[in-house]
Write a protein that holds these residues in place. Structure first.
Motif, PDB file in Angstrom:
ATOM      1  N   VAL A  99       0.677  -1.290   0.398  1.00 32.53           N
ATOM      2  CA  VAL A  99       0.089  -0.559  -0.326  1.00 32.53           C
ATOM      3  C   VAL A  99       0.917   1.515   0.263  1.00 32.53           C
ATOM      4  O   VAL A  99       1.551   1.704   0.751  1.00 32.53           O
ATOM      5  N   TYR A 100       0.649   2.401  -0.545  1.00 33.72           N
ATOM      6  CA  TYR A 100       1.456   3.526  -1.244  1.00 33.72           C
ATOM      7  C   TYR A 100       0.862   4.112  -0.390  1.00 33.72           C
ATOM      8  O   TYR A 100      -0.211   4.666  -1.482  1.00 33.72           O
ATOM      9  N   VAL A 101       0.813   5.147   0.125  1.00 38.25           N
ATOM     10  CA  VAL A 101       0.254   6.176   0.357  1.00 38.25           C
ATOM     11  C   VAL A 101       1.503   7.671   0.382  1.00 38.25           C
ATOM     12  O   VAL A 101       2.382   7.843   0.998  1.00 38.25           O
ATOM     13  N   ASP A 102       1.274   9.205  -0.581  1.00 40.63           N
ATOM     14  CA  ASP A 102       1.918  10.121  -0.519  1.00 40.63           C
ATOM     15  C   ASP A 102       3.099   9.660  -0.901  1.00 40.63           C
ATOM     16  O   ASP A 102       4.747  10.331  -0.243  1.00 40.63           O
ATOM     17  N   GLY A 103       3.461   8.579  -1.831  1.00 43.73           N
ATOM     18  CA  GLY A 103       5.213   8.204  -2.629  1.00 43.73           C
ATOM     19  C   GLY A 103       5.299   7.582  -1.247  1.00 43.73           C
ATOM     20  O   GLY A 103       7.266   6.794  -1.000  1.00 43.73           O
ATOM     21  N   GLU A 104       4.774   7.449   0.108  1.00 39.64           N
ATOM     22  CA  GLU A 104       5.861   5.695   0.061  1.00 39.64           C
ATOM     23  C   GLU A 104       4.803   4.617   0.756  1.00 39.64           C
ATOM     24  O   GLU A 104       3.534   4.343   0.717  1.00 39.64           O
ATOM     25  N   ARG A 105       6.149   4.020   1.338  1.00 37.03           N
ATOM     26  CA  ARG A 105       5.020   2.206   1.436  1.00 37.03           C
ATOM     27  C   ARG A 105       4.595   2.168   2.479  1.00 37.03           C
ATOM     28  O   ARG A 105       5.234   2.615   3.904  1.00 37.03           O
ATOM     29  N   GLU A 129      -8.023   0.222   3.205  1.00 34.19           N
ATOM     30  CA  GLU A 129      -6.947   0.629   3.189  1.00 34.19           C
ATOM     31  C   GLU A 129      -7.255   2.323   2.683  1.00 34.19           C
ATOM     32  O   GLU A 129      -7.208   3.384   3.235  1.00 34.19           O
ATOM     33  N   VAL A 130      -6.933   2.148   0.910  1.00 32.39           N
ATOM     34  CA  VAL A 130      -6.605   3.277   0.500  1.00 32.39           C
ATOM     35  C   VAL A 130      -7.586   3.771   0.144  1.00 32.39           C
ATOM     36  O   VAL A 130      -7.598   5.038   0.066  1.00 32.39           O
ATOM     37  N   ASP A 175      -6.983   7.861  -0.852  1.00 39.16           N
ATOM     38  CA  ASP A 175      -5.301   8.444  -1.444  1.00 39.16           C
ATOM     39  C   ASP A 175      -4.842   7.354  -1.006  1.00 39.16           C
ATOM     40  O   ASP A 175      -4.765   6.764  -0.418  1.00 39.16           O
ATOM     41  N   GLY A 176      -4.055   7.431  -2.294  1.00 41.70           N
ATOM     42  CA  GLY A 176      -2.811   6.149  -2.346  1.00 41.70           C
ATOM     43  C   GLY A 176      -3.407   5.086  -3.286  1.00 41.70           C
ATOM     44  O   GLY A 176      -4.507   5.229  -4.254  1.00 41.70           O
ATOM     45  N   PHE A 177      -2.400   3.622  -3.746  1.00 38.22           N
ATOM     46  CA  PHE A 177      -3.222   2.933  -4.595  1.00 38.22           C
ATOM     47  C   PHE A 177      -1.987   1.714  -3.679  1.00 38.22           C
ATOM     48  O   PHE A 177      -0.730   2.229  -2.792  1.00 38.22           O
ATOM     49  N   VAL A 178      -2.869   0.627  -4.427  1.00 37.53           N
ATOM     50  CA  VAL A 178      -1.971  -1.215  -4.137  1.00 37.53           C
ATOM     51  C   VAL A 178      -2.042  -1.258  -5.388  1.00 37.53           C
ATOM     52  O   VAL A 178      -1.759  -1.197  -6.211  1.00 37.53           O
TER      53      VAL A 178
END
Length: 360
Positions: A37-43, A56-57, A62-65
């Motif tokens: 799960v990646y949110v705002d450029g971080e895993r 969760e996303v 925001d973010g993506f899987v």
């Protein structure tokens, strides 16, 4: 690889940092390579199932899987397909593989197929049994997810994932950055394979035109067949990359399209080299066949020359073996040395004639 810019307000929502992530400690299945799960450029930390990851996303807004699968069957991929709303036709293609490179759009999802290749190292190109090994990567791309399905043992994306996870600017772009990085990785492998094949073809060319070389046309045909397999991976990919660079879907932001154009340029270079390989190998096949024909003609000249030389004593001995009482010089004391001398002179004369004409 150039770095991608952040898209800033493209998403229009700010991740809620105050709300904690909910990692679910589930073991990954054999066919699930990784799920992040990646949110705002971080895993986000922890191990995730695909259902909890997408929940969760979407809870954060925001973010993506990014979930990676390796050779799943229909039953294994069904849960992922239902969670992300993947089209059944694309899922069928992803399971059965053996697809041409292509790009298809299903509602709000992109489905892209890329052929991967790997160079098989051999001691020499004239003793190789396999030169290019192929595989496939299928990519499902949505607004907040990327699903990659791999076929083949050499098409791993672990290095691509690690590279992206060290570059938060790229990850902030979203799923489009993952698709671009995968495409760039695949095309870079094409360039690497073509470099190796070019070296092999250079060696073959040297062997073909070297004096008294023994390279067979079979090995050149094998190389030509392997180049054809590489061509099947490279040529059909040009249209999908061009469509992504030209704004085929809003899932690919404007800032990312220029990078797909860069990948397309590299693919064009590979395509030109592969076409040149095919033409050069055709020339080498013709040269090898011509060389074989010339060698056969040379062998036939040598055989004919020795047959002509051997026919002289055969003819003379055959005449004097007829057992007639009245034959020229039959009872002469010097008849035998004279016949032997005539035979030797005739054979030596024929030998010198054939030698001068380069038949021997």
């Amino acid at each position: 690889m150039p770095s991608l810019p952040s898209l800033g307000g493209l998403r229009g929502r700010v991740p809620d940092r105050d709300r904690p992530a909910i990692p679910v400690p589930v073991p990954l299945s054999a066919y699930v390579v990784d799920c992040g799960v990646y949110v705002d450029g971080e895993r986000l930390p922890g191990r995730w199932s695909h259902t909890h990851a997408v929940d969760e996303v979407r809870r954060r807004g925001d973010g993506f899987v990014w979930i990676g699968l390796h050779e799943p069957d229909e039953e294994q991929i069904q849960g992922v397909a239902e969670t992300f709303g993947l089209h059944e036709l694309a899922v069928e293609d992803a399971v059965h593989a053996h697809q041409r490179p292509k790009l298809e759009r299903y509602d709000n999802t992109l489905f892209m197929v890329l052929k991967t290749v790997r160079y098989v190292q051999n001691a020499s190109p004239d003793t190789a049994n396999e030169i290019v090994e192929s595989g496939e990567i299928m990519v499902f791309l949505g607004r907040d997810f990327v699903v990659t399905v791999r076929h083949g043992n050499h098409s791993g994306l672990a290095a691509v994932r690690r590279e992206l996870e060290t570059d938060s600017e790229k990850l902030r772009v979203g799923p489009a950055a993952v698709l671009y990085t995968i495409a760039d990785h695949v095309v870079d492998n094409y360039l690497e394979v073509t470099d190796h094949i070019e070296d092999d073809i250079d060696q073959m060319e040297a062997l073909v035109f070297a004096p008294r070389s023994r390279i067979s046309a079979d090995q050149i045909y094998l190389m030509k067949r392997e180049v054809l397999e590489l061509r099947r991976a490279v040529m059909p990919l040009a249209v999908p990359l061009r469509r992504l660079a030209e704004g085929y879907t809003p899932l690919i932001p404007e800032q990312v399209r220029s990078y797909f154009r860069d990948v397309d340029d590299h693919l064009t270079e590979v395509s030109e080299r592969v076409m040149n390989f095919d033409e050069l190998l055709t020339t080498l096949v013709d040269a090898t066949l011509a060389k074989i024909t010339l060698q056969q003609n040379s062998d036939m000249r040598k055989i004919s020359s020795w047959v002509a030389i051997i026919s002289v004593p055969t003819m003379v001995v055959g005449v004097y073996g007829m057992n007639f009482d009245f034959m020229p010089e039959l009872h002469w004391r010097y008849g035998y040395p004279m016949v032997i001398t005539i035979i030797l002179v005739a054979c030596l004369t024929l030998y010198r004639i054939f030698r001068r004409n380069r038949w021997l």
